[in-house]
Scaffold this motif. Structure first.
Motif, PDB file in Angstrom:
ATOM      1  N   LEU A 112       0.810  -1.219   0.000  1.00 29.64           N
ATOM      2  CA  LEU A 112       0.000   0.000   0.000  1.00 29.64           C
ATOM      3  C   LEU A 112       0.845   1.271   0.000  1.00 29.64           C
ATOM      4  CD1 LEU A 112      -2.900  -0.940   2.435  1.00 29.64           C
ATOM      5  CD2 LEU A 112      -3.071  -0.448  -0.022  1.00 29.64           C
ATOM      6  N   ASP A 113       1.979   1.242   0.709  1.00 32.80           N
ATOM      7  CA  ASP A 113       2.828   2.442   0.747  1.00 32.80           C
ATOM      8  C   ASP A 113       3.774   2.535  -0.453  1.00 32.80           C
ATOM      9  OD1 ASP A 113       4.861   0.614   1.309  1.00 32.80           O
ATOM     10  OD2 ASP A 113       5.286   1.424   3.305  1.00 32.80           O
ATOM     11  N   GLY A 114       3.778   1.517  -1.332  1.00 26.89           N
ATOM     12  CA  GLY A 114       4.596   1.538  -2.534  1.00 26.89           C
ATOM     13  C   GLY A 114       6.081   1.345  -2.301  1.00 26.89           C
ATOM     14  N   GLN A 115       6.473   0.920  -1.109  1.00 26.84           N
ATOM     15  CA  GLN A 115       7.892   0.780  -0.780  1.00 26.84           C
ATOM     16  C   GLN A 115       8.418  -0.647  -0.826  1.00 26.84           C
ATOM     17  OE1 GLN A 115       9.851   3.609  -0.476  1.00 26.84           O
ATOM     18  NE2 GLN A 115       7.917   4.384  -1.260  1.00 26.84           N
ATOM     19  N   SER A 116       7.531  -1.613  -1.072  1.00 24.92           N
ATOM     20  CA  SER A 116       7.965  -3.007  -1.173  1.00 24.92           C
ATOM     21  C   SER A 116       6.984  -3.775  -2.052  1.00 24.92           C
ATOM     22  CB  SER A 116       8.055  -3.660   0.210  1.00 24.92           C
ATOM     23  OG  SER A 116       6.779  -3.742   0.803  1.00 24.92           O
ATOM     24  N   TYR A 117       7.434  -4.950  -2.492  1.00 22.95           N
ATOM     25  CA  TYR A 117       6.503  -5.866  -3.135  1.00 22.95           C
ATOM     26  C   TYR A 117       6.887  -7.291  -2.791  1.00 22.95           C
ATOM     27  CZ  TYR A 117       9.643  -6.571  -7.287  1.00 22.95           C
ATOM     28  OH  TYR A 117      10.673  -6.866  -8.150  1.00 22.95           O
ATOM     29  N   ASP A 118       5.893  -8.174  -2.865  1.00 24.05           N
ATOM     30  CA  ASP A 118       6.070  -9.584  -2.579  1.00 24.05           C
ATOM     31  C   ASP A 118       5.293 -10.387  -3.606  1.00 24.05           C
ATOM     32  OD1 ASP A 118       7.487  -9.979   0.170  1.00 24.05           O
ATOM     33  OD2 ASP A 118       6.116  -8.281   0.442  1.00 24.05           O
ATOM     34  N   GLY A 119       5.766 -11.607  -3.852  1.00 26.12           N
ATOM     35  CA  GLY A 119       5.050 -12.448  -4.788  1.00 26.12           C
ATOM     36  C   GLY A 119       5.739 -13.776  -4.994  1.00 26.12           C
ATOM     37  N   THR A 120       5.375 -14.411  -6.097  1.00 24.14           N
ATOM     38  CA  THR A 120       5.905 -15.729  -6.427  1.00 24.14           C
ATOM     39  C   THR A 120       6.533 -15.710  -7.812  1.00 24.14           C
ATOM     40  OG1 THR A 120       3.799 -16.440  -7.363  1.00 24.14           O
ATOM     41  CG2 THR A 120       4.179 -16.906  -5.017  1.00 24.14           C
ATOM     42  N   TYR A 121       7.438 -16.665  -8.020  1.00 23.75           N
ATOM     43  CA  TYR A 121       8.026 -16.839  -9.345  1.00 23.75           C
ATOM     44  C   TYR A 121       7.978 -18.311  -9.736  1.00 23.75           C
ATOM     45  CZ  TYR A 121      12.308 -18.759  -7.311  1.00 23.75           C
ATOM     46  OH  TYR A 121      13.209 -19.544  -6.633  1.00 23.75           O
ATOM     47  N   ASP A 122       7.995 -18.559 -11.030  1.00 22.12           N
ATOM     48  CA  ASP A 122       8.078 -19.900 -11.595  1.00 22.12           C
ATOM     49  C   ASP A 122       9.034 -19.786 -12.779  1.00 22.12           C
ATOM     50  OD1 ASP A 122       7.792 -22.345 -12.897  1.00 22.12           O
ATOM     51  OD2 ASP A 122       5.612 -22.345 -12.790  1.00 22.12           O
ATOM     52  N   THR A 123      10.218 -20.409 -12.660  1.00 24.54           N
ATOM     53  CA  THR A 123      11.252 -20.312 -13.690  1.00 24.54           C
ATOM     54  C   THR A 123      11.493 -21.671 -14.321  1.00 24.54           C
ATOM     55  OG1 THR A 123      12.323 -18.573 -12.391  1.00 24.54           O
ATOM     56  CG2 THR A 123      13.598 -19.532 -14.182  1.00 24.54           C
ATOM     57  N   LYS A 124      11.479 -21.682 -15.656  1.00 31.34           N
ATOM     58  CA  LYS A 124      11.777 -22.892 -16.420  1.00 31.34           C
ATOM     59  C   LYS A 124      13.106 -22.675 -17.141  1.00 31.34           C
ATOM     60  CE  LYS A 124       6.965 -24.231 -17.090  1.00 31.34           C
ATOM     61  NZ  LYS A 124       6.340 -23.301 -16.181  1.00 31.34           N
ATOM     62  N   TYR A 125      14.041 -23.612 -16.939  1.00 28.73           N
ATOM     63  CA  TYR A 125      15.372 -23.549 -17.538  1.00 28.73           C
ATOM     64  C   TYR A 125      15.461 -24.549 -18.684  1.00 28.73           C
ATOM     65  CZ  TYR A 125      16.583 -20.988 -13.317  1.00 28.73           C
ATOM     66  OH  TYR A 125      16.630 -20.066 -12.308  1.00 28.73           O
ATOM     67  N   PHE A 126      16.032 -24.110 -19.809  1.00 29.91           N
ATOM     68  CA  PHE A 126      16.110 -24.926 -21.011  1.00 29.91           C
ATOM     69  C   PHE A 126      17.561 -25.085 -21.461  1.00 29.91           C
ATOM     70  CE2 PHE A 126      12.107 -22.669 -20.874  1.00 29.91           C
ATOM     71  CZ  PHE A 126      11.174 -23.657 -21.110  1.00 29.91           C
ATOM     72  N   ASP A 127      17.834 -26.159 -22.203  1.00 27.58           N
ATOM     73  CA  ASP A 127      19.143 -26.289 -22.847  1.00 27.58           C
ATOM     74  C   ASP A 127      19.112 -25.477 -24.149  1.00 27.58           C
ATOM     75  OD1 ASP A 127      17.973 -27.852 -24.899  1.00 27.58           O
ATOM     76  OD2 ASP A 127      18.712 -29.736 -24.069  1.00 27.58           O
ATOM     77  N   PRO A 128      20.253 -25.342 -24.838  1.00 24.51           N
ATOM     78  CA  PRO A 128      20.268 -24.537 -26.069  1.00 24.51           C
ATOM     79  C   PRO A 128      19.298 -25.011 -27.154  1.00 24.51           C
ATOM     80  CG  PRO A 128      22.503 -24.879 -25.305  1.00 24.51           C
ATOM     81  CD  PRO A 128      21.606 -25.749 -24.453  1.00 24.51           C
ATOM     82  N   ASP A 129      18.886 -26.288 -27.107  1.00 27.09           N
ATOM     83  CA  ASP A 129      17.942 -26.815 -28.093  1.00 27.09           C
ATOM     84  C   ASP A 129      16.484 -26.634 -27.688  1.00 27.09           C
ATOM     85  OD1 ASP A 129      19.983 -27.708 -29.798  1.00 27.09           O
ATOM     86  OD2 ASP A 129      20.212 -29.540 -28.596  1.00 27.09           O
ATOM     87  N   GLY A 130      16.249 -26.009 -26.509  1.00 27.09           N
ATOM     88  CA  GLY A 130      14.882 -25.757 -26.070  1.00 27.09           C
ATOM     89  C   GLY A 130      14.259 -26.849 -25.232  1.00 27.09           C
ATOM     90  N   ASN A 131      15.044 -27.841 -24.818  1.00 28.62           N
ATOM     91  CA  ASN A 131      14.530 -28.908 -23.959  1.00 28.62           C
ATOM     92  C   ASN A 131      14.539 -28.446 -22.512  1.00 28.62           C
ATOM     93  OD1 ASN A 131      14.359 -30.943 -26.108  1.00 28.62           O
ATOM     94  ND2 ASN A 131      16.594 -30.785 -26.109  1.00 28.62           N
ATOM     95  N   LEU A 132      13.444 -28.716 -21.810  1.00 32.06           N
ATOM     96  CA  LEU A 132      13.344 -28.328 -20.403  1.00 32.06           C
ATOM     97  C   LEU A 132      14.357 -29.103 -19.567  1.00 32.06           C
ATOM     98  CD1 LEU A 132      11.791 -26.717 -18.217  1.00 32.06           C
ATOM     99  CD2 LEU A 132      10.282 -28.702 -17.999  1.00 32.06           C
ATOM    100  N   LEU A 133      15.204 -28.371 -18.829  1.00 29.91           N
ATOM    101  CA  LEU A 133      16.180 -29.004 -17.930  1.00 29.91           C
ATOM    102  C   LEU A 133      15.602 -29.154 -16.531  1.00 29.91           C
ATOM    103  CD1 LEU A 133      19.417 -27.093 -18.992  1.00 29.91           C
ATOM    104  CD2 LEU A 133      18.768 -29.455 -19.556  1.00 29.91           C
ATOM    105  N   PHE A 134      15.050 -28.074 -15.996  1.00 30.52           N
ATOM    106  CA  PHE A 134      14.405 -28.130 -14.695  1.00 30.52           C
ATOM    107  C   PHE A 134      13.569 -26.888 -14.477  1.00 30.52           C
ATOM    108  CE2 PHE A 134      18.453 -26.085 -13.915  1.00 30.52           C
ATOM    109  CZ  PHE A 134      18.201 -25.113 -12.970  1.00 30.52           C
ATOM    110  N   GLU A 135      12.748 -26.928 -13.424  1.00 30.66           N
ATOM    111  CA  GLU A 135      11.853 -25.829 -13.077  1.00 30.66           C
ATOM    112  C   GLU A 135      12.062 -25.497 -11.603  1.00 30.66           C
ATOM    113  OE1 GLU A 135       7.080 -24.752 -13.369  1.00 30.66           O
ATOM    114  OE2 GLU A 135       7.758 -26.778 -13.823  1.00 30.66           O
ATOM    115  N   ASP A 136      12.024 -24.220 -11.292  1.00 36.88           N
ATOM    116  CA  ASP A 136      12.160 -23.767  -9.914  1.00 36.88           C
ATOM    117  C   ASP A 136      11.027 -22.802  -9.612  1.00 36.88           C
ATOM    118  OD1 ASP A 136      13.377 -23.387  -7.347  1.00 36.88           O
ATOM    119  OD2 ASP A 136      14.191 -21.498  -8.069  1.00 36.88           O
ATOM    120  N   THR A 137      10.475 -22.899  -8.415  1.00 39.55           N
ATOM    121  CA  THR A 137       9.441 -21.973  -7.962  1.00 39.55           C
ATOM    122  C   THR A 137       9.864 -21.406  -6.617  1.00 39.55           C
ATOM    123  OG1 THR A 137       8.195 -23.738  -6.870  1.00 39.55           O
ATOM    124  CG2 THR A 137       7.579 -23.209  -9.149  1.00 39.55           C
ATOM    125  N   GLY A 138       9.293 -20.278  -6.266  1.00 34.10           N
ATOM    126  CA  GLY A 138       9.625 -19.684  -4.985  1.00 34.10           C
ATOM    127  C   GLY A 138       8.995 -18.322  -4.800  1.00 34.10           C
TER     128      GLY A 138
END
Length: 148
Positions: A112-138
């Protein structure tokens, strides 16, 4: 002829009014520079970044993971001070070679005061050919960096 010009001008103004709300404005709470900490659901605290959000809906981030550790994204505003981000970049190995790209989604809420934010992320990591290597959330937590 004059009546047609007035009608056309009215239509154009109406259409412009429909377009403007979809673009982030300069007074949007997310716009600015932030000190961000990422915490993985799997590995605990991961890294720290400096993240800059622009009024045009673009975002740019630099982190402390290593050389070449920068990425960029695009975002849209969601209800109640929310922000949805799509973020992309490349992961480099210690020898400087590229492991591959990643794609991350974030859903955050600015305080509300605009001085911070919080949330979630979901990251998908790929090899150079576009194959999914792993996923991380947090979680992400950020504090605003202001002019002193």
């Amino acid at each position: 002829m004059k009546k047609q010009s007035i009608t056309l001008a009215t239509v154009l103004l109406s259409l412009g009014g429909l377009v403007l709300p979809t673009v982030a404005k300069a007074d949007t709470p997310i716009v600015g520079l932030w000190d961000v900490n990422y915490t993985s659901d799997y590995a605990g605290p991961l890294f720290r970044t400096f993240d800059q959000w622009h009024s045009d809906g673009l975002e740019f981030e630099v982190n402390d993971v290593g050389p070449g550790a920068m990425c960029q994204g695009t975002y849209k505003l969601t209800p109640q001070r929310g922000v949805a981000l799509t973020h992309v970049g490349f992961v480099f190995l210690p020898d400087g070679s590229m492991q591959g790209p990643f794609k991350e989604s974030q859903h955050i809420t600015v305080s509300l005061d605009g001085q911070s934010y919080d949330g979630t992320y979901d990251t998908k990591y790929f090899d150079p050919d576009g194959n999914l290597l792993f996923e991380d959330t947090g979680a992400v937590h950020a504090t605003r960096i202001s002019v002193e």
